[in-house]
Design an enzyme around this catalytic site. Structure first.
Site, PDB file in Angstrom:
ATOM      1  N   TYR A   1       0.856  -1.190   0.000  1.00 26.48           N
ATOM      2  CA  TYR A   1       0.000   0.000   0.000  1.00 26.48           C
ATOM      3  C   TYR A   1       0.889   1.236   0.000  1.00 26.48           C
ATOM      4  O   TYR A   1       1.865   1.292   0.757  1.00 26.48           O
ATOM      5  CB  TYR A   1      -0.894   0.003   1.244  1.00 26.48           C
ATOM      6  CG  TYR A   1      -1.735   1.238   1.440  1.00 26.48           C
ATOM      7  CD1 TYR A   1      -1.465   2.117   2.486  1.00 26.48           C
ATOM      8  CD2 TYR A   1      -2.799   1.528   0.599  1.00 26.48           C
ATOM      9  CE1 TYR A   1      -2.258   3.254   2.678  1.00 26.48           C
ATOM     10  CE2 TYR A   1      -3.591   2.654   0.784  1.00 26.48           C
ATOM     11  CZ  TYR A   1      -3.314   3.516   1.827  1.00 26.48           C
ATOM     12  OH  TYR A   1      -4.091   4.631   2.019  1.00 26.48           O
TER      13      TYR A   1
ATOM     14  N   LYS B   1       5.279   9.428   8.240  1.00 29.54           N
ATOM     15  CA  LYS B   1       5.133   8.914   9.609  1.00 29.54           C
ATOM     16  C   LYS B   1       6.204   9.449  10.567  1.00 29.54           C
ATOM     17  O   LYS B   1       6.164  10.617  10.973  1.00 29.54           O
ATOM     18  CB  LYS B   1       5.085   7.388   9.583  1.00 29.54           C
ATOM     19  CG  LYS B   1       3.866   6.857   8.778  1.00 29.54           C
ATOM     20  CD  LYS B   1       3.809   5.348   8.753  1.00 29.54           C
ATOM     21  CE  LYS B   1       2.766   4.838   7.778  1.00 29.54           C
ATOM     22  NZ  LYS B   1       1.403   4.847   8.340  1.00 29.54           N
TER      23      LYS B   1
ATOM     24  N   ASP C   1       9.415   2.684  -1.035  1.00 34.77           N
ATOM     25  CA  ASP C   1       8.424   3.391  -0.221  1.00 34.77           C
ATOM     26  C   ASP C   1       8.748   3.089   1.250  1.00 34.77           C
ATOM     27  O   ASP C   1       8.341   2.055   1.782  1.00 34.77           O
ATOM     28  CB  ASP C   1       7.008   2.939  -0.588  1.00 34.77           C
ATOM     29  CG  ASP C   1       5.974   3.641   0.268  1.00 34.77           C
ATOM     30  OD1 ASP C   1       4.764   3.426   0.039  1.00 34.77           O
ATOM     31  OD2 ASP C   1       6.359   4.404   1.178  1.00 34.77           O
TER      32      ASP C   1
HETATM   33  P1  KE4 Z   1      -0.381   8.554   4.389  1.00 38.67           P
HETATM   34  O1  KE4 Z   1      -0.937   9.241   3.158  1.00 38.67           O
HETATM   35  O2  KE4 Z   1      -1.443   7.779   5.145  1.00 38.67           O
HETATM   36  O3  KE4 Z   1       0.393   9.499   5.287  1.00 38.67           O
HETATM   37  O4  KE4 Z   1       0.700   7.482   3.900  1.00 38.67           O
HETATM   38  C1  KE4 Z   1       0.337   6.524   2.957  1.00 38.67           C
HETATM   39  C2  KE4 Z   1       1.299   5.359   3.038  1.00 38.67           C
HETATM   40  C3  KE4 Z   1       2.294   5.232   2.081  1.00 38.67           C
HETATM   41  N1  KE4 Z   1       3.175   4.215   2.114  1.00 38.67           N
HETATM   42  C4  KE4 Z   1       3.136   3.285   3.107  1.00 38.67           C
HETATM   43  C5  KE4 Z   1       4.124   2.175   3.113  1.00 38.67           C
HETATM   44  C6  KE4 Z   1       2.147   3.380   4.125  1.00 38.67           C
HETATM   45  O5  KE4 Z   1       2.105   2.443   5.108  1.00 38.67           O
HETATM   46  C7  KE4 Z   1       1.209   4.420   4.092  1.00 38.67           C
HETATM   47  C8  KE4 Z   1       0.105   4.563   5.122  1.00 38.67           C
HETATM   48  N2  KE4 Z   1      -0.042   3.475   6.025  1.00 38.67           N
HETATM   49  C9  KE4 Z   1      -1.357   3.287   6.613  1.00 38.67           C
HETATM   50  C10 KE4 Z   1      -1.275   2.138   7.618  1.00 38.67           C
HETATM   51  N3  KE4 Z   1      -0.866   0.929   7.060  1.00 38.67           N
HETATM   52  C11 KE4 Z   1      -1.876   4.532   7.229  1.00 38.67           C
HETATM   53  C12 KE4 Z   1      -3.064   4.361   8.119  1.00 38.67           C
HETATM   54  C13 KE4 Z   1      -4.309   4.973   7.551  1.00 38.67           C
HETATM   55  O6  KE4 Z   1      -4.514   4.885   6.309  1.00 38.67           O
HETATM   56  O7  KE4 Z   1      -5.071   5.556   8.353  1.00 38.67           O
END
Ligand code: KE4
Length: 411
Positions: A128, A251, A223
């Protein structure tokens, strides 16, 4: 608010029931509005590696806030933040700050296409990268949990240039490059997956990704939104000794405030406007409060690295959960890198989405609620990683293992 949340991952869709509403966090603990407290293994889905409300980070934010919250003009702090990222992440020579992991991956993809003049992107099922239209296919995280791999609203036109392959499958990667090599702009992958649960890469898979992109003039994008500053100070790329062309971060880099980044080879990053012609912009990018929190966090991680301690606590928790599940006769697989881990209700080693998707998610839901009722807040989905913070200690790990023993006995 749709579903009562501002992000589906919080909606307990993967475990049933209604989410708890949090009032505050302190160290390794969360406190809900009903006066209950929980050992927190979500850590805001990764950012809170130092624990909640760390005094140095809080102080940095308070000081910054007194000077104004946003200027829309260059600041010294953005340069300090950029220098820290460049110093700490081996492959990053130049970096652009943005506001979310999604923005970072979306921008990195656009940059790869602009730099190579090619259209195709390779991603992997169960990985993801945020809600980027062209990547929101066979996604992991809440997309996997809510089984909406091809979200409504993502047009065929947007996803037609996205190839979805199997993670940890070097042969499949070689075939894709044999067939499409000259039209592939980039591969994007999680160098340790967190979004189908924690899945580790094989050395052969990472080597193939690096060699094939080099050979075909494509870019390799790591990523590291989740793994950056988590699995090691220099991220997964420093752990595995593989140098990507671009890296996305999020994060932890913002210490819990909305900041993310993409960066890498200077000759690639120099294509980003206004140095180059690839457009990307943002009103709040490099925001003073977010850079203050990020700088404080990265300095603490650099000056007093918690990684040996996180490894010890992670190993203790992994062994404790494994022994408790063995004792209860529960088929399982535990995958871990440092303080990032997943307990799978799955009898097979989980190496890709095909295997991960066969996990017993109903049993995971029962396990989750048994633990929550005992004051342990695990990720509310089988397809998410848990995170240990530097504020966790042996007492929290012991309490968690005891709660798991009780949970396994009745789930
Ligand atoms: P954000 O747009 O949520 O800040 O980041 C997206 C993203 C991109 N790449 C990786 C590897 C990620 O894990 C994420 C976001 N992770 C999720 C949890 N697995 C965020 C939690 C949520 O969507 O509320």
């Amino acid at each position: 608010m749709p579903g009562g949340v501002n992000s589906p991952a919080r909606a307990f869709g993967g475990v049933g029931g209604k989410p708890v509403v949090i009032q505050r966090g302190a160290g390794a603990w969360l406190y809900d509005i009903d006066g209950n407290r929980y050992i927190d293994y979500i850590g805001s889905w990764g950012p809170m590696i130092l624990g909640h409300a760390h005094p140095v980070v809080t102080e940095a934010i308070e000081c910054a806030a007194r000077l104004g919250t946003s200027f829309g003009a260059p600041t010294v702090a953005e340069n300090e933040m950029a220098e820290l990222i460049i110093d700490l992440v081996p492959s990053v020579e130049k970096v652009r700050l943005v506001n979310s992991g999604t923005e970072a991956t979306m921008s990195a993809i656009r940059l790869a296409r602009g730099f190579t003049g090619r259209d195709r992107i390779v991603k992997f099922a169960g990985n993801y990268h945020g809600h980027v239209d062209s990547l929101l296919v066979a996604a992991g995280s809440s997309a996997a949990t809510l089984s909406v791999p091809n979200s409504p609203g993502v047009t065929a036109g947007t996803s037609q240039d996205t190839l979805i392959l199997r993670y940890n499958d070097p042969d499949g990667l070689r075939e894709a490059f044999d067939q499409h090599g000259q039209s592939i702009a980039a591969i994007i992958l999680e160098p340790v997956v967190g979004n189908m649960g924690c899945v580790l890469p094989t050395a052969e898979f990472l080597a193939a990704a690096r060699q094939l992109t080099q050979r075909h003039g494509s870019l390799l994008i790591f990523d590291e939104v989740m793994t950056g500053f988590r699995v090691a100070l220099g991220g997964a790329q420093s752990l595995f000794g593989v140098t990507p062309d671009l890296t996305t971060l999020g994060k932890i880099v913002g210490g819990g405030l909305p900041i993310a980044a993409y960066g890498g080879r200077a000759d690639v990053m120099d294509h980003v406007l206004p140095a180059g012609r690839v457009f990307q912009a943002g009103t709040l990018s490099g925001n003073p409060l977010a850079t203050a929190a990020g700088i404080a966090t990265l300095r603490l991680l650099r000056d007093d690295p918690p990684y040996a301690r996180l490894e010890r606590l992670g190993a203790r928790l992994e062994l404790g959960l494994h022994r408790a599940a063995e004792q209860a006769g529960i088929p399982h697989h535990v995958a871990r890198t440092g303080s990032m881990m997943t307990f799978f209700f799955n009898s097979c080693p989980v190496t890709d989405w095909d295997v991960a998707s066969r996990s017993d998610t109903a049993r995971y839901g029962r396990y989750f609620w048994h633990l929550l009722d005992q004051g342990v807040y695990m990720p509310c989905s089988q397809y998410e990683a848990l995170f240990i913070s530097a504020a966790h200690g042996d007492a929290e790990i012991d309490q968690t293992i005891q709660a798991a023993q009780a949970a396994f006995a009745s789930c």
